[in-house]
Write an enzyme that holds these catalytic residues in place. Structure first.
Site, PDB file in Angstrom:
ATOM      1  N   ASP A   1      47.319  41.520  47.546  1.00 37.40           N
ATOM      2  CA  ASP A   1      47.434  40.460  46.537  1.00 37.40           C
ATOM      3  C   ASP A   1      46.957  39.161  47.188  1.00 37.40           C
ATOM      4  O   ASP A   1      47.071  38.986  48.403  1.00 37.40           O
ATOM      5  CB  ASP A   1      48.878  40.290  46.057  1.00 37.40           C
ATOM      6  CG  ASP A   1      48.959  39.603  44.688  1.00 37.40           C
ATOM      7  OD1 ASP A   1      49.279  40.297  43.692  1.00 37.40           O
ATOM      8  OD2 ASP A   1      48.696  38.375  44.605  1.00 37.40           O
TER       9      ASP A   1
ATOM     10  N   TYR B   1      37.018  36.394  29.456  1.00 39.46           N
ATOM     11  CA  TYR B   1      37.956  37.471  29.834  1.00 39.46           C
ATOM     12  C   TYR B   1      37.541  38.765  29.121  1.00 39.46           C
ATOM     13  O   TYR B   1      37.463  39.829  29.736  1.00 39.46           O
ATOM     14  CB  TYR B   1      39.370  37.055  29.434  1.00 39.46           C
ATOM     15  CG  TYR B   1      40.495  38.022  29.748  1.00 39.46           C
ATOM     16  CD1 TYR B   1      41.090  38.040  31.010  1.00 39.46           C
ATOM     17  CD2 TYR B   1      40.996  38.879  28.770  1.00 39.46           C
ATOM     18  CE1 TYR B   1      42.159  38.900  31.289  1.00 39.46           C
ATOM     19  CE2 TYR B   1      42.060  39.741  29.041  1.00 39.46           C
ATOM     20  CZ  TYR B   1      42.638  39.742  30.301  1.00 39.46           C
ATOM     21  OH  TYR B   1      43.691  40.585  30.568  1.00 39.46           O
TER      22      TYR B   1
HETATM   23  N1  LIG Z   1      50.199  41.263  30.725  1.00 42.85           N
HETATM   24  C1  LIG Z   1      49.333  41.509  29.762  1.00 42.85           C
HETATM   25  O1  LIG Z   1      49.572  41.252  28.557  1.00 42.85           O
HETATM   26  C2  LIG Z   1      48.017  42.190  30.075  1.00 42.85           C
HETATM   27  C3  LIG Z   1      47.298  42.748  28.999  1.00 42.85           C
HETATM   28  C4  LIG Z   1      46.095  43.369  29.279  1.00 42.85           C
HETATM   29  C5  LIG Z   1      45.623  43.454  30.562  1.00 42.85           C
HETATM   30  N2  LIG Z   1      46.347  42.876  31.581  1.00 42.85           N
HETATM   31  C6  LIG Z   1      45.797  42.996  32.930  1.00 42.85           C
HETATM   32  O2  LIG Z   1      46.774  43.576  33.778  1.00 42.85           O
HETATM   33  C7  LIG Z   1      46.497  43.225  35.126  1.00 42.85           C
HETATM   34  C8  LIG Z   1      47.773  42.792  35.795  1.00 42.85           C
HETATM   35  O3  LIG Z   1      48.255  41.654  35.112  1.00 42.85           O
HETATM   36  P1  LIG Z   1      49.814  41.318  34.951  1.00 42.85           P
HETATM   37  O4  LIG Z   1      50.060  41.225  33.494  1.00 42.85           O
HETATM   38  O5  LIG Z   1      50.633  42.207  35.785  1.00 42.85           O
HETATM   39  O6  LIG Z   1      49.776  39.803  35.475  1.00 42.85           O
HETATM   40  P2  LIG Z   1      50.515  39.059  36.678  1.00 42.85           P
HETATM   41  O7  LIG Z   1      49.986  37.684  36.607  1.00 42.85           O
HETATM   42  O8  LIG Z   1      51.968  39.298  36.603  1.00 42.85           O
HETATM   43  O9  LIG Z   1      49.973  39.794  37.992  1.00 42.85           O
HETATM   44  C9  LIG Z   1      48.642  39.649  38.438  1.00 42.85           C
HETATM   45  C10 LIG Z   1      48.633  39.712  39.955  1.00 42.85           C
HETATM   46  O10 LIG Z   1      47.264  39.639  40.377  1.00 42.85           O
HETATM   47  C11 LIG Z   1      47.207  38.753  41.477  1.00 42.85           C
HETATM   48  N3  LIG Z   1      45.859  38.189  41.603  1.00 42.85           N
HETATM   49  C12 LIG Z   1      45.281  37.231  40.844  1.00 42.85           C
HETATM   50  N4  LIG Z   1      44.061  36.951  41.303  1.00 42.85           N
HETATM   51  C13 LIG Z   1      43.861  37.750  42.380  1.00 42.85           C
HETATM   52  C14 LIG Z   1      42.779  37.937  43.270  1.00 42.85           C
HETATM   53  N5  LIG Z   1      41.655  37.210  43.177  1.00 42.85           N
HETATM   54  N6  LIG Z   1      42.914  38.864  44.247  1.00 42.85           N
HETATM   55  C15 LIG Z   1      44.041  39.577  44.376  1.00 42.85           C
HETATM   56  N7  LIG Z   1      45.111  39.442  43.579  1.00 42.85           N
HETATM   57  C16 LIG Z   1      45.002  38.532  42.583  1.00 42.85           C
HETATM   58  C17 LIG Z   1      48.251  37.689  41.193  1.00 42.85           C
HETATM   59  O11 LIG Z   1      48.630  36.980  42.370  1.00 42.85           O
HETATM   60  C18 LIG Z   1      49.371  38.537  40.614  1.00 42.85           C
HETATM   61  O12 LIG Z   1      50.239  39.002  41.625  1.00 42.85           O
HETATM   62  C19 LIG Z   1      45.416  42.141  35.064  1.00 42.85           C
HETATM   63  O13 LIG Z   1      44.155  42.715  35.348  1.00 42.85           O
HETATM   64  C20 LIG Z   1      45.447  41.693  33.609  1.00 42.85           C
HETATM   65  O14 LIG Z   1      44.229  41.163  33.171  1.00 42.85           O
HETATM   66  C21 LIG Z   1      47.525  42.257  31.365  1.00 42.85           C
END
Ligand SMILES: NC(=O)c1ccc[n+]([C@@H]2O[C@H](COP(=O)([O-])OP(=O)(O)OC[C@H]3O[C@@H](n4cnc5c(N)ncnc54)[C@H](O)[C@@H]3O)[C@@H](O)[C@H]2O)c1
Length: 260
Positions: free
Chosen positions: A42, A161
């Site tokens: 991360d 996005y």
């Molecule tokens: N939560 C939602 O509604 C949702 C819906 C669709 C897709 N997603 C996708 O799910 C995935 C996880 O998201 P989440 O909801 O758990 O969000 P979150 O923000 O809780 O977790 C994302 C994690 O990614 C890390 N991160 C960000 N940029 C980074 C980088 N450049 N290198 C390494 N780590 C990095 C952050 O520090 C964080 O720990 C993402 O790809 C997001 O686009 C989320």
């Protein structure tokens, strides 16, 4: 040892990016308590250290390392950590991602486009580039890329996005076709809005977080947002060592949104 072979990950080595929060953090716990050894990356070192403490407390075998997925050498180094620590890689989850500020397409500037493509698309491609050779060296495995419902359809006010998440599906299908003969499955998951910090942290002037969540839920047949556990359950299913005939899929986990 887990009694159910569909959910038994004993002996498997699993790499997860974005493991310090949300889906990645929960998935690390779920795979770890089902016997997997973990390699976690991360960009947020402090949050990753907290997750590491939790996993150590649960007796889970893991390694963790700062990894910015938009930096190719970081992605290579995370895979190398799996190799040096455990000598193999069976599962990889390219999960790290960032949400953009809400803006109409014609307001989106190049810097925001680059930020989205660098993390949400190139982060996945860099991951695949180094994960695939190590997996193939030991007979195959399963890779899961985290796309989004914004990767399957139009996503108002988050065009860059949506572009990156659509591209993740294209990359997933290509990697699946290229690598099926080597025993590597590659799938994508496409969640609707789910209550991780990415969504609970959305700030909109004049609108409370709760009001925003109610508004977002109106677009879902179930009239609610997803829970992280519901998405992680689907992730476990796609990664399962018994799910051997599914590859190249982009699975919606969306409370029925895509059924409209
Ligand atoms: N939560 C939602 O509604 C949702 C819906 C669709 C897709 N997603 C996708 O799910 C995935 C996880 O998201 P989440 O909801 O758990 O969000 P979150 O923000 O809780 O977790 C994302 C994690 O990614 C890390 N991160 C960000 N940029 C980074 C980088 N450049 N290198 C390494 N780590 C990095 C952050 O520090 C964080 O720990 C993402 O790809 C997001 O686009 C989320």
């Amino acid at each position: 040892m887990n009694a159910d072979p569909i959910l038994d990950f004993s002996g498997q080595v699993a790499l997860i990016t974005g493991a310090a929060s949300g889906f990645g953090q929960l998935l690390a716990h779920e795979l770890g308590r089902r016997g997997a050894r973990l390699v976690l990356g991360d960009i947020n070192e402090e949050a990753l250290a907290t997750v590491a403490d939790e996993l150590a407390g649960d007796g889970i075998d893991f390694r963790s390392k700062r990894c910015d997925v938009s930096v190719e050498t970081d992605c290579a180094a995370l895979v190398e950590l799996a190799n040096s620590a455990f000598g193999r890689l069976d599962l990889a989850v390219n999960n790290a991602g960032i949400a953009p500020p809400m803006m109409r397409l014609e307001e989106t500037d190049e810097a925001e486009m680059d930020r989205q493509y660098n993390v949400n698309l190139k982060g996945v491609m860099f991951g695949l580039k180094y994960q695939l050779p190590l997996m193939k060296r030991h007979g195959g495995g399963a890779i899961l890329n985290v796309s989004s419902m914004a990767g399957l359809g139009g996503a108002p006010k988050i065009a860059s996005y949506a572009a990156a998440k659509h591209a993740v599906i294209g990359v997933t299908k290509t990697a699946a076709v290229e690598n099926a003969k080597y025993g590597v499955r590659v799938n994508a998951i496409c969640p609707f809005f789910t209550l991780t910090p990415m969504v609970t942290g959305i700030e909109t002037p004049g609108v409370s977080g709760e009001e925003m969540q109610v508004f977002l839920a109106t677009g879902c047949p179930m009239k609610r947002l997803g829970q992280p556990e519901e998405v992680v359950a689907a992730m476990l299913m796609l990664l399962s060592p018994k799910m051997t005939y599914i590859t190249g899929q982009a699975l919606a986990v969306d409370g029925g949104v895509s059924a409209y």
